[in-house]
Design a protein around this motif. Structure first.
Motif, PDB file in Angstrom:
ATOM      1  N   LEU A  76       0.827  -1.209   0.000  1.00 47.04           N
ATOM      2  CA  LEU A  76       0.000   0.000   0.000  1.00 47.04           C
ATOM      3  C   LEU A  76       0.859   1.255   0.000  1.00 47.04           C
ATOM      4  O   LEU A  76       0.541   2.252  -0.664  1.00 47.04           O
ATOM      5  CB  LEU A  76      -0.924  -0.008   1.220  1.00 47.04           C
ATOM      6  N   LEU A  77       1.958   1.202   0.728  1.00 47.30           N
ATOM      7  CA  LEU A  77       2.866   2.352   0.776  1.00 47.30           C
ATOM      8  C   LEU A  77       3.474   2.619  -0.594  1.00 47.30           C
ATOM      9  O   LEU A  77       3.594   3.774  -1.029  1.00 47.30           O
ATOM     10  CB  LEU A  77       3.964   2.073   1.806  1.00 47.30           C
ATOM     11  N   ALA A  78       3.841   1.536  -1.308  1.00 47.09           N
ATOM     12  CA  ALA A  78       4.403   1.707  -2.649  1.00 47.09           C
ATOM     13  C   ALA A  78       3.368   2.244  -3.623  1.00 47.09           C
ATOM     14  O   ALA A  78       3.686   3.032  -4.520  1.00 47.09           O
ATOM     15  CB  ALA A  78       4.946   0.364  -3.147  1.00 47.09           C
ATOM     16  N   GLU A  79       2.122   1.835  -3.449  1.00 42.16           N
ATOM     17  CA  GLU A  79       1.073   2.242  -4.380  1.00 42.16           C
ATOM     18  C   GLU A  79       0.612   3.673  -4.142  1.00 42.16           C
ATOM     19  O   GLU A  79       0.370   4.425  -5.096  1.00 42.16           O
ATOM     20  CB  GLU A  79      -0.127   1.297  -4.266  1.00 42.16           C
ATOM     21  N   PHE A  80       0.502   4.072  -2.866  1.00 41.96           N
ATOM     22  CA  PHE A  80      -0.098   5.375  -2.564  1.00 41.96           C
ATOM     23  C   PHE A  80       0.859   6.378  -1.932  1.00 41.96           C
ATOM     24  O   PHE A  80       0.565   7.578  -1.924  1.00 41.96           O
ATOM     25  CB  PHE A  80      -1.303   5.183  -1.631  1.00 41.96           C
ATOM     26  N   GLY A  81       1.981   5.924  -1.385  1.00 37.40           N
ATOM     27  CA  GLY A  81       2.965   6.827  -0.812  1.00 37.40           C
ATOM     28  C   GLY A  81       2.495   7.579   0.416  1.00 37.40           C
ATOM     29  O   GLY A  81       3.052   8.637   0.742  1.00 37.40           O
ATOM     30  N   ARG A  82       1.502   7.062   1.118  1.00 38.90           N
ATOM     31  CA  ARG A  82       0.947   7.727   2.301  1.00 38.90           C
ATOM     32  C   ARG A  82       1.198   6.883   3.553  1.00 38.90           C
ATOM     33  O   ARG A  82       1.276   5.657   3.480  1.00 38.90           O
ATOM     34  CB  ARG A  82      -0.563   7.933   2.144  1.00 38.90           C
ATOM     35  N   PRO A  83       1.279   7.523   4.731  1.00 40.34           N
ATOM     36  CA  PRO A  83       1.483   6.752   5.965  1.00 40.34           C
ATOM     37  C   PRO A  83       0.268   5.913   6.311  1.00 40.34           C
ATOM     38  O   PRO A  83      -0.875   6.362   6.176  1.00 40.34           O
ATOM     39  CB  PRO A  83       1.737   7.845   7.018  1.00 40.34           C
ATOM     40  N   VAL A  84       0.514   4.679   6.751  1.00 40.93           N
ATOM     41  CA  VAL A  84      -0.568   3.746   7.067  1.00 40.93           C
ATOM     42  C   VAL A  84      -0.218   2.984   8.347  1.00 40.93           C
ATOM     43  O   VAL A  84       0.954   2.849   8.715  1.00 40.93           O
ATOM     44  CB  VAL A  84      -0.815   2.740   5.928  1.00 40.93           C
ATOM     45  N   TYR A  85      -1.282   2.468   8.992  1.00 40.17           N
ATOM     46  CA  TYR A  85      -1.066   1.579  10.134  1.00 40.17           C
ATOM     47  C   TYR A  85      -2.135   0.508  10.163  1.00 40.17           C
ATOM     48  O   TYR A  85      -3.197   0.654   9.562  1.00 40.17           O
ATOM     49  CB  TYR A  85      -1.046   2.357  11.456  1.00 40.17           C
ATOM     50  N   GLN A  86      -1.822  -0.579  10.862  1.00 38.79           N
ATOM     51  CA  GLN A  86      -2.798  -1.640  11.091  1.00 38.79           C
ATOM     52  C   GLN A  86      -2.743  -2.018  12.569  1.00 38.79           C
ATOM     53  O   GLN A  86      -1.653  -2.177  13.146  1.00 38.79           O
ATOM     54  CB  GLN A  86      -2.509  -2.861  10.220  1.00 38.79           C
ATOM     55  N   ASN A 240       9.930  -3.464  17.364  1.00 44.11           N
ATOM     56  CA  ASN A 240      11.032  -3.764  16.466  1.00 44.11           C
ATOM     57  C   ASN A 240      10.802  -2.948  15.200  1.00 44.11           C
ATOM     58  O   ASN A 240       9.758  -3.069  14.558  1.00 44.11           O
ATOM     59  CB  ASN A 240      11.039  -5.265  16.152  1.00 44.11           C
ATOM     60  N   GLY A 241      11.747  -2.077  14.854  1.00 44.34           N
ATOM     61  CA  GLY A 241      11.546  -1.230  13.685  1.00 44.34           C
ATOM     62  C   GLY A 241      12.839  -0.685  13.126  1.00 44.34           C
ATOM     63  O   GLY A 241      13.937  -1.083  13.532  1.00 44.34           O
ATOM     64  N   GLY A 242      12.701   0.258  12.181  1.00 47.82           N
ATOM     65  CA  GLY A 242      13.873   0.875  11.600  1.00 47.82           C
ATOM     66  C   GLY A 242      13.571   1.471  10.244  1.00 47.82           C
ATOM     67  O   GLY A 242      12.411   1.549   9.816  1.00 47.82           O
ATOM     68  N   GLU A 243      14.626   1.901   9.560  1.00 46.45           N
ATOM     69  CA  GLU A 243      14.480   2.406   8.196  1.00 46.45           C
ATOM     70  C   GLU A 243      14.433   1.206   7.245  1.00 46.45           C
ATOM     71  O   GLU A 243      15.240   0.282   7.354  1.00 46.45           O
ATOM     72  CB  GLU A 243      15.638   3.347   7.850  1.00 46.45           C
ATOM     73  N   GLU A 244      13.482   1.228   6.335  1.00 50.96           N
ATOM     74  CA  GLU A 244      13.141   0.035   5.566  1.00 50.96           C
ATOM     75  C   GLU A 244      14.024  -0.174   4.335  1.00 50.96           C
ATOM     76  O   GLU A 244      14.393   0.771   3.645  1.00 50.96           O
ATOM     77  CB  GLU A 244      11.680   0.108   5.127  1.00 50.96           C
ATOM     78  N   LEU A 245      14.318  -1.444   4.100  1.00 46.95           N
ATOM     79  CA  LEU A 245      15.008  -1.851   2.881  1.00 46.95           C
ATOM     80  C   LEU A 245      14.115  -1.557   1.677  1.00 46.95           C
ATOM     81  O   LEU A 245      12.940  -1.894   1.683  1.00 46.95           O
ATOM     82  CB  LEU A 245      15.316  -3.348   2.946  1.00 46.95           C
ATOM     83  N   THR A 246      14.666  -0.934   0.646  1.00 41.09           N
ATOM     84  CA  THR A 246      13.873  -0.586  -0.531  1.00 41.09           C
ATOM     85  C   THR A 246      14.402  -1.217  -1.821  1.00 41.09           C
ATOM     86  O   THR A 246      13.862  -0.972  -2.894  1.00 41.09           O
ATOM     87  CB  THR A 246      13.819   0.943  -0.719  1.00 41.09           C
ATOM     88  N   ASP A 247      15.458  -2.037  -1.717  1.00 37.67           N
ATOM     89  CA  ASP A 247      16.069  -2.647  -2.907  1.00 37.67           C
ATOM     90  C   ASP A 247      15.547  -4.065  -3.103  1.00 37.67           C
ATOM     91  O   ASP A 247      15.681  -4.924  -2.222  1.00 37.67           O
ATOM     92  CB  ASP A 247      17.590  -2.673  -2.750  1.00 37.67           C
ATOM     93  N   ALA A 248      14.950  -4.341  -4.270  1.00 38.05           N
ATOM     94  CA  ALA A 248      14.307  -5.630  -4.523  1.00 38.05           C
ATOM     95  C   ALA A 248      15.308  -6.781  -4.532  1.00 38.05           C
ATOM     96  O   ALA A 248      15.047  -7.840  -3.955  1.00 38.05           O
ATOM     97  CB  ALA A 248      13.552  -5.578  -5.853  1.00 38.05           C
ATOM     98  N   GLN A 249      16.455  -6.609  -5.176  1.00 36.26           N
ATOM     99  CA  GLN A 249      17.406  -7.715  -5.274  1.00 36.26           C
ATOM    100  C   GLN A 249      17.979  -8.076  -3.909  1.00 36.26           C
ATOM    101  O   GLN A 249      18.169  -9.259  -3.594  1.00 36.26           O
ATOM    102  CB  GLN A 249      18.544  -7.369  -6.240  1.00 36.26           C
ATOM    103  N   TRP A 276       5.024  -8.259  -1.846  1.00 36.48           N
ATOM    104  CA  TRP A 276       6.167  -7.525  -1.300  1.00 36.48           C
ATOM    105  C   TRP A 276       7.166  -7.209  -2.408  1.00 36.48           C
ATOM    106  O   TRP A 276       7.681  -6.090  -2.504  1.00 36.48           O
ATOM    107  CB  TRP A 276       6.829  -8.364  -0.211  1.00 36.48           C
ATOM    108  N   LEU A 277       7.432  -8.214  -3.265  1.00 33.53           N
ATOM    109  CA  LEU A 277       8.360  -7.997  -4.375  1.00 33.53           C
ATOM    110  C   LEU A 277       7.830  -6.908  -5.305  1.00 33.53           C
ATOM    111  O   LEU A 277       8.592  -6.051  -5.771  1.00 33.53           O
ATOM    112  CB  LEU A 277       8.562  -9.307  -5.139  1.00 33.53           C
ATOM    113  N   TRP A 278       6.517  -6.916  -5.559  1.00 39.01           N
ATOM    114  CA  TRP A 278       5.924  -5.880  -6.403  1.00 39.01           C
ATOM    115  C   TRP A 278       6.160  -4.501  -5.802  1.00 39.01           C
ATOM    116  O   TRP A 278       6.483  -3.530  -6.517  1.00 39.01           O
ATOM    117  CB  TRP A 278       4.423  -6.123  -6.546  1.00 39.01           C
ATOM    118  N   ALA A 279       5.986  -4.399  -4.475  1.00 42.35           N
ATOM    119  CA  ALA A 279       6.181  -3.108  -3.815  1.00 42.35           C
ATOM    120  C   ALA A 279       7.602  -2.607  -4.001  1.00 42.35           C
ATOM    121  O   ALA A 279       7.835  -1.428  -4.308  1.00 42.35           O
ATOM    122  CB  ALA A 279       5.850  -3.229  -2.326  1.00 42.35           C
ATOM    123  N   LEU A 280       8.579  -3.501  -3.856  1.00 35.96           N
ATOM    124  CA  LEU A 280       9.976  -3.099  -3.992  1.00 35.96           C
ATOM    125  C   LEU A 280      10.303  -2.758  -5.445  1.00 35.96           C
ATOM    126  O   LEU A 280      11.036  -1.800  -5.721  1.00 35.96           O
ATOM    127  CB  LEU A 280      10.884  -4.217  -3.486  1.00 35.96           C
TER     128      LEU A 280
END
Length: 318
Positions: A76-86, A240-249, A276-280
């Motif tokens: 969802l973040l990749a598609e819309f670029g907006r902050p989300v939570y669940q 548990n968190g951090g800055e997210e990996l954004t590289d698909a490979q 997940w792969l689609w998002a990356l």
């Protein structure tokens, strides 16, 4: 009603729980973070070899109850670029105890454009919704420093030294021979380090080794380390968190490594997560994300002795 009955909890605790969930939702609504509700039954799940999956059968194919909504939140973040939570239930097999439930409530959220430190500050805000008395800044410690202080060996030690130290704790050779360096470090951390953390108040741990942070971005200012954090209180892991990996490979390489570790331990291979792969591949924006255990937070905030005291009709050890 003031005492715990068949449900295992009290009316006052149920009110406290409902109030915390209400306050969390109110906070994110005011902050412009959208609540979403993604499926928790999917044909794949996290490949992490240290998370026991929860498989079920449905429509003639294997499916899994999710240990986290991470993959679809990132899609969802990749598609819309907006902050989300669940905010809802997640699942992990074979975990029942004073701090563990096979079904539990998790809060997970993602902030595009945010640094790890900014997200850590917000985690502190969420914590204070449950425990207003802890209004002081949350302490922080470096992973390597606390590992070495508690185990007596260097964080960079190889498998042989890690295995000797773990053996001294009484773990069997059969178990230790199945673990790689990451697994041995996790074992030592959980037994030696974790009980010492957050004793005088909530405490962040940062500076994790890159190999122990599967989906976190590498720290450009500290080679060999990742931009990942964990939050502890009274020896209990809360977040548990951090800055997210954004590289698909890189993600594919790490998922393959996870599956090799799973095979070595006799666990099943997890199918590739195409969402997940689609998002990356689409382009996940630079972001930070975190998962927080709501039941554990409520347990600590109410000074309960077990997670069963704050979850109605909780699973109990037999």
């Amino acid at each position: 009603m003031t005492g715990a009955g068949r449900s295992g909890t009290t009316w006052q605790t149920l009110e406290r729980r409902a109030g915390l969930l209400r306050d969390i939702r109110a906070y994110f609504a005011a902050a412009g973070v959208l609540e979403v509700d993604t499926p928790l039954l999917r044909t794949t799940c996290a490949s992490d070899p240290h998370i026991p999956e929860t498989p079920v059968l449905g429509q003639g194919q294997s499916a899994y109850l999710q240990s986290s909504p991470e993959a679809l939140l990132k899609a969802l973040l990749a598609e819309f670029g907006r902050p989300v939570y669940q905010l809802g239930h997640v699942y992990r097999a074979a975990e029942v105890g004073r701090r563990h439930q096979p079904e539990f409530t998790m809060l997970e959220w993602y902030r595009p454009g945010w640094s790890m430190q900014a997200l850590m500050d917000e985690v502190g805000t969420i914590l204070r919704l449950a425990a207003p008395a802890h209004s002081a800044p949350i302490g922080s410690t470096d992973w390597s420093h606390c590992f070495e202080a508690a185990t007596g060996i260097a964080a960079s030690s190889g498998s042989d030294a890690l295995r000797r130290r773990a053996s001294a704790l009484g773990h069997s050779t059969a178990l230790l021979d199945r673990l790689d360096e990451g697994g041995l470090r996790d074992l030592l951390f959980s037994h030696c380090v974790q009980p010492t953390l957050g004793r005088s108040g909530p405490e962040f741990v940062t500076g994790f080794l890159a190999g122990d942070a599967a989906f976190a971005r590498l720290d450009p200012n500290r080679p060999g380390h990742a931009l990942r954090f964990e939050l502890y209180w009274q020896g209990v892991e809360l977040a548990n968190g951090g800055e997210e990996l954004t590289d698909a490979q890189t993600w594919l390489d790490r998922a393959d490594r996870d599956n090799m570790q799973r095979a070595a331990c006799g666990a099943s291979r997890i199918p590739r997560d195409d969402d997940w792969l689609w998002a990356l591949q689409r382009g996940l924006p630079a972001c930070s994300g975190v998962a927080l255990g709501v039941d554990r937070l409520l347990m600590l905030a109410t000074e309960a002795t077990s997670i069963q005291s704050v979850v109605p009709f909780a699973w109990r050890q037999t």
